[in-house]
Motif scaffolding. Structure first.
Motif, PDB file in Angstrom:
ATOM      1  N   GLN A 469      15.120  44.593  64.937  1.00  0.00           N
ATOM      2  CA  GLN A 469      16.120  43.470  64.944  1.00  0.00           C
ATOM      3  C   GLN A 469      15.296  42.040  64.983  1.00  0.00           C
ATOM      4  OE1 GLN A 469      19.462  43.841  64.728  1.00  0.00           O
ATOM      5  NE2 GLN A 469      19.957  41.500  64.974  1.00  0.00           N
ATOM      6  N   SER A 470      16.049  41.402  63.986  1.00  0.00           N
ATOM      7  CA  SER A 470      15.385  40.011  64.159  1.00  0.00           C
ATOM      8  C   SER A 470      15.401  39.355  65.328  1.00  0.00           C
ATOM      9  CB  SER A 470      15.771  39.174  62.966  1.00  0.00           C
ATOM     10  OG  SER A 470      15.528  37.881  63.034  1.00  0.00           O
ATOM     11  N   GLU A 471      14.424  38.847  65.791  1.00  0.00           N
ATOM     12  CA  GLU A 471      14.409  38.337  67.346  1.00  0.00           C
ATOM     13  C   GLU A 471      15.229  36.851  66.950  1.00  0.00           C
ATOM     14  OE1 GLU A 471      11.367  35.506  70.008  1.00  0.00           O
ATOM     15  OE2 GLU A 471      10.473  37.016  68.431  1.00  0.00           O
ATOM     16  N   ALA A 472      14.999  36.195  66.036  1.00  0.00           N
ATOM     17  CA  ALA A 472      15.810  34.999  65.729  1.00  0.00           C
ATOM     18  C   ALA A 472      17.162  35.317  65.556  1.00  0.00           C
ATOM     19  CB  ALA A 472      15.373  34.245  64.634  1.00  0.00           C
ATOM     20  N   ALA A 473      17.633  36.284  64.854  1.00  0.00           N
ATOM     21  CA  ALA A 473      19.052  36.528  64.531  1.00  0.00           C
ATOM     22  C   ALA A 473      19.612  36.977  65.854  1.00  0.00           C
ATOM     23  CB  ALA A 473      19.141  37.625  63.412  1.00  0.00           C
ATOM     24  N   ALA A 474      18.960  37.703  66.833  1.00  0.00           N
ATOM     25  CA  ALA A 474      19.536  38.055  68.075  1.00  0.00           C
ATOM     26  C   ALA A 474      20.016  37.066  69.137  1.00  0.00           C
ATOM     27  CB  ALA A 474      18.451  39.031  68.616  1.00  0.00           C
ATOM     28  N   ASP A 475      19.286  35.905  68.934  1.00  0.00           N
ATOM     29  CA  ASP A 475      19.621  34.857  69.728  1.00  0.00           C
ATOM     30  C   ASP A 475      20.323  33.548  68.909  1.00  0.00           C
ATOM     31  OD1 ASP A 475      19.938  32.796  71.646  1.00  0.00           O
ATOM     32  OD2 ASP A 475      17.585  32.995  72.274  1.00  0.00           O
ATOM     33  N   ASP A 476      21.297  33.414  68.916  1.00  0.00           N
ATOM     34  CA  ASP A 476      22.211  32.301  68.377  1.00  0.00           C
ATOM     35  C   ASP A 476      21.973  30.780  68.808  1.00  0.00           C
ATOM     36  OD1 ASP A 476      23.336  34.269  66.612  1.00  0.00           O
ATOM     37  OD2 ASP A 476      25.130  34.542  67.643  1.00  0.00           O
ATOM     38  N   ALA A 477      21.540  30.981  69.888  1.00  0.00           N
ATOM     39  CA  ALA A 477      21.356  29.720  70.888  1.00  0.00           C
ATOM     40  C   ALA A 477      19.845  29.154  70.379  1.00  0.00           C
ATOM     41  CB  ALA A 477      21.339  29.900  72.208  1.00  0.00           C
ATOM     42  N   MET A 478      19.140  29.859  69.843  1.00  0.00           N
ATOM     43  CA  MET A 478      17.514  29.269  69.486  1.00  0.00           C
ATOM     44  C   MET A 478      17.800  28.209  68.536  1.00  0.00           C
ATOM     45  SD  MET A 478      15.507  32.785  68.992  1.00  0.00           S
ATOM     46  CE  MET A 478      13.921  31.808  68.892  1.00  0.00           C
ATOM     47  N   GLU A 479      17.047  27.179  68.867  1.00  0.00           N
ATOM     48  CA  GLU A 479      16.950  25.916  67.902  1.00  0.00           C
ATOM     49  C   GLU A 479      16.363  26.347  66.550  1.00  0.00           C
ATOM     50  OE1 GLU A 479      17.967  22.774  68.372  1.00  0.00           O
ATOM     51  OE2 GLU A 479      18.589  22.932  70.198  1.00  0.00           O
ATOM     52  N   VAL A 480      16.642  25.615  65.536  1.00  0.00           N
ATOM     53  CA  VAL A 480      16.351  26.098  64.015  1.00  0.00           C
ATOM     54  C   VAL A 480      14.742  26.248  63.806  1.00  0.00           C
ATOM     55  CG1 VAL A 480      16.389  23.722  63.032  1.00  0.00           C
ATOM     56  CG2 VAL A 480      16.695  25.903  61.515  1.00  0.00           C
ATOM     57  N   GLU A 481      14.009  25.115  64.520  1.00  0.00           N
ATOM     58  CA  GLU A 481      12.497  25.426  64.437  1.00  0.00           C
ATOM     59  C   GLU A 481      12.099  26.656  64.931  1.00  0.00           C
ATOM     60  OE1 GLU A 481      14.183  22.697  65.606  1.00  0.00           O
ATOM     61  OE2 GLU A 481      13.038  20.966  65.182  1.00  0.00           O
ATOM     62  N   ASP A 482      12.670  27.034  66.205  1.00  0.00           N
ATOM     63  CA  ASP A 482      12.101  28.184  66.891  1.00  0.00           C
ATOM     64  C   ASP A 482      12.433  29.523  66.176  1.00  0.00           C
ATOM     65  OD1 ASP A 482      11.168  26.949  69.157  1.00  0.00           O
ATOM     66  OD2 ASP A 482      13.209  26.835  70.051  1.00  0.00           O
ATOM     67  N   ARG A 483      13.523  29.373  65.534  1.00  0.00           N
ATOM     68  CA  ARG A 483      13.830  30.756  64.503  1.00  0.00           C
ATOM     69  C   ARG A 483      12.725  30.583  63.351  1.00  0.00           C
ATOM     70  NH1 ARG A 483      19.733  28.862  62.664  1.00  0.00           N
ATOM     71  NH2 ARG A 483      19.542  30.850  61.447  1.00  0.00           N
ATOM     72  N   LEU A 484      12.441  29.596  62.830  1.00  0.00           N
ATOM     73  CA  LEU A 484      11.553  29.623  61.749  1.00  0.00           C
ATOM     74  C   LEU A 484      10.301  30.066  62.301  1.00  0.00           C
ATOM     75  CD1 LEU A 484      12.421  26.432  59.708  1.00  0.00           C
ATOM     76  CD2 LEU A 484      12.794  28.795  58.849  1.00  0.00           C
ATOM     77  N   LEU A 485       9.787  29.747  63.571  1.00  0.00           N
ATOM     78  CA  LEU A 485       8.632  30.210  64.051  1.00  0.00           C
ATOM     79  C   LEU A 485       8.617  31.346  64.312  1.00  0.00           C
ATOM     80  CD1 LEU A 485       7.986  26.963  66.416  1.00  0.00           C
ATOM     81  CD2 LEU A 485       6.610  27.591  64.420  1.00  0.00           C
ATOM     82  N   VAL A 486       9.443  32.301  64.451  1.00  0.00           N
ATOM     83  CA  VAL A 486       9.630  33.567  64.669  1.00  0.00           C
ATOM     84  C   VAL A 486       9.169  34.116  63.462  1.00  0.00           C
ATOM     85  CG1 VAL A 486      11.049  35.755  64.941  1.00  0.00           C
ATOM     86  CG2 VAL A 486      11.396  33.833  66.355  1.00  0.00           C
ATOM     87  N   HIS A 487       9.472  33.900  62.130  1.00  0.00           N
ATOM     88  CA  HIS A 487       9.105  34.273  60.952  1.00  0.00           C
ATOM     89  C   HIS A 487       7.900  33.947  60.518  1.00  0.00           C
ATOM     90  CE1 HIS A 487      13.188  35.613  59.927  1.00  0.00           C
ATOM     91  NE2 HIS A 487      13.576  34.581  60.545  1.00  0.00           N
ATOM     92  N   GLU A 488       7.370  32.696  60.997  1.00  0.00           N
ATOM     93  CA  GLU A 488       6.130  32.342  60.741  1.00  0.00           C
ATOM     94  C   GLU A 488       5.036  33.256  61.535  1.00  0.00           C
ATOM     95  OE1 GLU A 488       3.593  29.467  58.488  1.00  0.00           O
ATOM     96  OE2 GLU A 488       5.838  30.138  58.427  1.00  0.00           O
ATOM     97  N   ARG A 489       5.273  33.235  62.861  1.00  0.00           N
ATOM     98  CA  ARG A 489       4.363  34.090  63.571  1.00  0.00           C
ATOM     99  C   ARG A 489       4.501  35.646  63.248  1.00  0.00           C
ATOM    100  NH1 ARG A 489       6.468  31.082  68.125  1.00  0.00           N
ATOM    101  NH2 ARG A 489       8.207  32.390  68.347  1.00  0.00           N
ATOM    102  N   ARG A 490       5.378  36.288  62.460  1.00  0.00           N
ATOM    103  CA  ARG A 490       5.323  37.281  61.858  1.00  0.00           C
ATOM    104  C   ARG A 490       4.179  37.415  60.781  1.00  0.00           C
ATOM    105  NH1 ARG A 490      10.384  38.124  60.816  1.00  0.00           N
ATOM    106  NH2 ARG A 490      10.797  39.486  62.680  1.00  0.00           N
TER     107      ARG A 490
END
Length: 869
Positions: A469-490
């Motif tokens: 499950q996508s970490e970013a998609a699971a947390d709607d409260a995350m800021e957009v930069e943090d969501r992108l950093l999840v994908h960058e770290r992957r």
């Protein structure tokens, strides 16, 4: 040039050569190929396979644009790997410019043997065949002979001609073996001729995977250019963040119609040198705006160069002989370089237009510092237009349109991205259609809208995975930069696993290594290894392991030549990553700061300060940043004085400087070093500069009380400086008190040693007259400047080369004081004398004194009641 991209071409006009530009597109010769739509065949010398191709653009065979573009149709075709092709052109009249080409000419072919390759090299002069728009190449090798009547160079037509420091700019297409030179000269069609054809440029975009605007870089200055943004044709690295880089131009250009109109008019306003500053917050669209202008001007025949931050010797810029656009990004971090560029181009002949486009987050102290660096810098930068870039889409509908455009554009690009972004069978177009524009703040920058679009698209794709499950998609409260950093770290993990690093080092260590590369950086491999030695988890590792980590970071963010790695971009994403990392590992910055050189210290404080100012951290990093600077004053305090004028929120740095200066343990040598580092003038540092000057004055006053013979000169100098610093704050009464004391000290010193101290007395008298004038005491101010003129006149009689400039400066001031007191005729006589002195000085050293002459001429115009010159 890359020999792996050299191809042979077979067409109706016979055998020829070519060069693979990227994707399925090849450069070839018009007189070898047929009409647009006709067939040709291509092959790699020495390799199996012949590939069918189609002509998609063609110039005139034998004409000034004798070149063609071929699209390879074979499904078995695999484009050579490597960085994208950079195009170039000559920009000066420099002679014997080195160049090289490679192809399959007749002279090296042997019956019964595979088709072979030759790489001739030589030089050319831009003035040879200038009218005909040809480059005439004088070959270094002896001219080949041929028993037959035809040319031994037959088959070389269509080969790419390369030049530049590393022969990395494609500047033309080989065309003919001209008669009369005994096969010792070859002619090429210049790239600038081809790029003037709109259909040629369109074919590059359509078939070569060339997403960003193609520009023609200066051949003679490749060592000065920022080459780090070259897009690999036909694909991207796999970094989601790469899609957000402004110079990638991944999304359609929006708006800015009026500003673009102004920039076009500015570029076309005539010959000579002109500068313009565009400033605004990060993510507002400054770099994208510059890229758009660069593309348009390049298509109109201009050369374009994005200046590298490491470019040092800039004197050759004055030799520009064709229209040139010079772009300096992050100009607020490069005031000394900006001034050096202005100084170099102040010597330009003015025969062709040269435009300096400066991009910065702020237009504060650094901008004045660059102008005040020298009269030549002021001459160019002092009249520059300054534009604050407004928000792009302030209406909700505009933001929704921008979001839709970005989602669609990113979906088209993600089809070519590696599978670490999401399942390789994703239907990105269908995913994009499912996304509706969300509500976005009115103040959202252009980058913020694009980041939201990319994050939504990636989250939607990764949420479909059945195994995670996508970490970013699971947390709607995350800021957009943090969501992108999840994908960058992957992406980081995927590349680390492919290189076997995941089996050797822990994820925390690898994350800290990336943080080091972003926060501190390195200019070469040696610096990179020293930096990685300071990363927790790597210090006790072997050089081989650290080299593998360096190569891993370089694979994540491919560098320009000679550099160890590039960095995570855009800045907003990098700053968010650094802020999170330093919050979670507060001691990391201290470890990385150990042994930093001046440039690394500047970068560390710049990135740290911008990260600390991010609203997401609510000031939580400010105290740590201040403590870092106070704990390492030798390494970081000098850098802090510069960075404070360059970042939007300098408070933590200013607090550190105040604490260091207030600390009784801080030595006078350190205080002096800090004073020498201060940019002047600077509104941001004005309070601190006054505090530092007062602290140094107190020190030398105490010393002078104990040993006046040794320390009175230092006390007088500090008092004079303190008066200037107080004047910057409008504290004229206190400034007058300080400079009056300085004048008194210098009088006593000059009585005993006039040769040593009369010049300083005159300078203090000048400052005294200014302070008196500001307080309305104009008669006393006149008396002070008259004495300064008398002293400097006597000094100039003995040593004119040393003291004529200061005499002219005092005469300027005297003329103003006379006018203020209604003595206009005397003022005119005085300023006329000043102008005469400056004219003499300009005859000897025009670059040094021209700006001062013009300043005196403006004073003369004011005294006459005329408009400024």
């Amino acid at each position: 040039m890359d020999l792996r991209r050299v191809v042979g071409v077979t067409g109706p006009g016979g055998p020829g050569s070519g060069y693979a530009l990227g994707g399925r597109l090849l450069l070839a010769s018009a007189h070898v190929t047929g009409e647009v739509g006709s067939a040709a065949q291509v092959f790699f010398p020495g390799r199996e396979g012949v590939f069918d191709a189609t002509v998609v653009w063609r110039g005139t065979p034998g004409g000034r644009n004798d070149a063609a573009l071929l699209r390879v149709d074979d499904t078995s075709w695999q484009a050579p790997a490597g960085a994208g092709v950079r195009w170039g052109r000559t920009v000066t009249h420099r002679t014997e410019i080195e160049c090289t080409t490679a192809g399959v000419p007749e002279v090296v072919q042997r019956t019964g043997q595979p088709v072979d390759m030759l790489q001739p090299s030589g030089t050319f002069n831009p003035g040879d065949r200038y009218v005909a728009d040809r480059y005439l190449v004088s070959l270094t090798q002896p001219a080949p002979s041929n028993a037959r009547d035809d040319s031994p160079w037959g088959g070389l037509s269509g080969a790419g001609l390369f030049s530049g420091d590393r022969a990395d700019l494609l500047i033309g297409v080989m065309a003919t073996d001209p008669v009369g030179w005994g096969h010792a000269r070859l002619e090429a069609v210049p790239a600038y001729v081809l790029h003037q054809d709109e259909k040629f440029r369109a074919a590059l975009v359509e078939h070569a995977g060339q997403r960003a605007a193609v520009v023609l870089e200066p051949v003679e200055w490749t060592g000065l250019a920022d080459a780090g943004e070259v897009v690999p044709p036909g694909g991207l690295s796999g970094s989601p963040a790469e899609l957000l880089r402004a110079r990638r131009e991944a999304t359609p250009f929006r708006g800015r119609a009026e500003l673009m109109r102004q920039l076009r008019a500015w570029a076309q306003q005539g010959s000579g040198t002109a500068a313009r500053l565009v400033h605004g917050p990060g993510g507002q669209g400054k770099t994208r705006l510059a890229a758009r202008l660069a593309g348009e001007l390049s298509a109109a025949g201009w050369a374009v160069m994005w200046l590298s931050g490491q470019a040092a010797d800039l004197r050759d810029l004055a030799d520009a002989a064709v229209p040139l656009l010079l772009i300096i990004d992050y100009a607020e971090t490069r005031p000394a370089q900006v001034a050096a560029v202005a100084e170099a181009l102040a010597r330009h002949s003015g025969a062709s237009p040269v435009r300096i486009l400066l991009l910065a987050r702020t237009a504060d102290g650094w901008w004045q510092q660059a102008q005040d660096a020298s009269p030549s810098a002021e001459q160019v930068l002092g009249v520059a237009q300054v534009t604050r870039l407004p928000a792009l889409d302030t209406a909700a509908e505009g933001r929704r349109d921008a979001y839709r455009e970005a989602v669609t554009a990113f979906a088209a690009l993600l089809r070519d991205m590696p599978g670490s972004i999401g399942p390789q069978d994703n239907n990105w177009g269908a995913l994009a259609e499912r996304l509706d524009p969300p509500p976005m703040a009115q103040a959202a920058t252009a980058l913020a809208v694009q980041m939201r679009a990319l994050a939504d698209l990636l989250d939607t794709a990764t949420a479909q995975r059945t195994d995670e499950q996508s970490e970013a998609a699971a947390d709607d409260a995350m800021e957009v930069e943090d969501r992108l950093l999840v994908h960058e770290r992957r992406y980081w993990r995927t590349v680390a696993a492919a290189q076997g690093l995941s089996e050797v080092l822990g994820w925390e260590t690898l994350t800290d290594a990336v943080a080091a590369s972003v926060l501190v950086g390195a200019d070469d491999h040696g610096e990179a290894d020293e930096l990685l030695c300071r990363v927790p988890g790597l210090a006790d590792q072997s050089r081989d392991i650290r080299d593998r980590v360096r190569r891993w970071i370089a694979a994540l963010y491919p560098p320009s030549p000679s550099r160890p790695w590039d960095t995570l971009q855009p800045d907003r994403l990098a700053e968010r990553f650094i802020g999170r990392r330093l919050r979670d590992a507060p001691g990391l910055a201290d470890l990385l700061a150990t042994g930093c050189g001046p440039e690394q210290a500047m970068r560390l404080l710049t990135v740290y300060a911008r990260a600390a100012a991010h609203p997401a951290f609510g000031g939580a990093l400010n105290a740590d940043l201040t403590r870092l600077c106070t704990s390492r004053p030798d390494e970081l305090a000098p850098a802090a004085t510069h960075v404070a004028t360059q970042v939007e929120e300098p408070t933590p740095l200013l607090q550190a400087l105040h604490q260091i200066t207030d600390d009784p343990a801080t030595s006078i040598d350190r205080l002096t070093a800090l004073a020498d580092q201060l940019p002047y003038p600077s509104q941001t540092l004005a309070d601190y500069a006054a505090q530092l000057a007062a602290r140094m004055t107190d020190h030398y006053r105490a010393q002078a009380n104990r040993d006046p013979d040794v320390f009175l000169p230092s006390l007088a100098a500090c008092l004079n400086n303190l008066s200037i610093r107080l004047g910057e704050l409008g504290r004229w009464e206190e400034g007058l008190e300080a400079v009056a004391e300085a004048v008194g000290v210098y009088r006593r010193l000059a009585e005993g040693r006039p040769d040593a101290f009369l010049p300083s007395l005159a300078a203090s008298l000048n400052n005294l007259s200014v302070d008196l004038g500001e307080l309305g005491r104009r008669e006393e101010g006149l008396e002070a400047v008259v004495e300064a003129v008398e002293i400097r006149r006597r000094l100039a009689e003995v040593r004119p080369d040393a003291f004529l400039p200061s005499l002219a400066t005092s005469l300027n001031n005297l003329s103003v004081r006379l006018r203020e007191l209604g003595r206009q005729e005397e003022g005119l006589e005085t300023i006329a004398e000043a102008v005469g002195i400056w004219q003499q000085l300009v005859e000897r050293r025009p670059v040094v004194h021209q700006a001062e002459l013009e300043r005196s001429q403006r004073v003369m115009a004011w005294l006459k009641g005329l408009p400024d010159l």
